[in-house]
Design an enzyme around this catalytic site. Sequence first.
Site, PDB file in Angstrom:
ATOM      1  N   GLU A  71      -0.799  13.598  14.709  1.00 45.77           N
ATOM      2  CA  GLU A  71      -0.815  13.076  13.337  1.00 45.77           C
ATOM      3  C   GLU A  71      -0.698  14.218  12.338  1.00 45.77           C
ATOM      4  O   GLU A  71       0.050  14.133  11.354  1.00 45.77           O
ATOM      5  CB  GLU A  71      -2.106  12.291  13.099  1.00 45.77           C
ATOM      6  CG  GLU A  71      -2.161  10.966  13.832  1.00 45.77           C
ATOM      7  CD  GLU A  71      -3.522  10.291  13.742  1.00 45.77           C
ATOM      8  OE1 GLU A  71      -3.604   9.095  14.086  1.00 45.77           O
ATOM      9  OE2 GLU A  71      -4.498  10.945  13.329  1.00 45.77           O
ATOM     10  N   GLY A 120      -8.661  10.791  13.397  1.00 45.06           N
ATOM     11  CA  GLY A 120      -8.741  11.106  14.815  1.00 45.06           C
ATOM     12  C   GLY A 120      -9.656  10.208  15.609  1.00 45.06           C
ATOM     13  O   GLY A 120      -9.940  10.491  16.779  1.00 45.06           O
TER      14      GLY A 120
END
Length: 223
Positions: free
Chosen positions: A107, A99
């Site tokens: 994701e 992240g």
Amino acid sequence: MTQDELKQAVARAARDYVAAHLPAGGILGVGTGSTANFFIDELAAIKDRIGGAVASSEATQKRLEGHGIRVLDLNDVDAMAIYVDGADEIDASFAMVKGGGGALTREKIVAAVAQTFVCICDGSKRVATMGKFPLPVEVIPMARAYVARELTKLGGAPKLRAGFTTDNGNVILDVHGLSITDPAGLETQIDQIVGVVTNGLFAHRGADVLLLGTAGGVQTHSR
């Protein structure tokens, strides 16, 4: 080798992995970040065998489309053979912190669908205990202050990622000062805070394969 050279080497290894393991016409998930960008550029050489790709961010979608690779909406995909993405940290159990680019929620969604998660990164990302890299937490904007207080109770020092909004219209709190000895437990604990969309711990759905770029070459590790 420079860090970029290591990323390029592991991107080429990931391309070869996809060429060997993705069924002809199969669907490929593609992550976000600098290493993923190198991987996308390598995919151009084998794009004819890829049925379509699911992007984890708007930036990844644009880069894939720039190479003529068809991008699909995840809602139109029933199965995905492989998801390839980088990591900010990865430990011996193949749990990851992700992240840094702010795309953690998408994701995590794409990774959940994939049969095989291939993590690609350089050797500096392999750690004994995660936490040196700040843990990103995506938060509904109105809950930012409350979530920050709750994260502080967990021993972290959350800081708002200034001037940044996710593709989902939310903010990121980067949590510093953690020593993550129980990644799955902490992932669950943070996700239960009201106002959190998700956090950057990928422990419940960690990597299956690690392609690690080192000065001696790319190493392949499987869980």
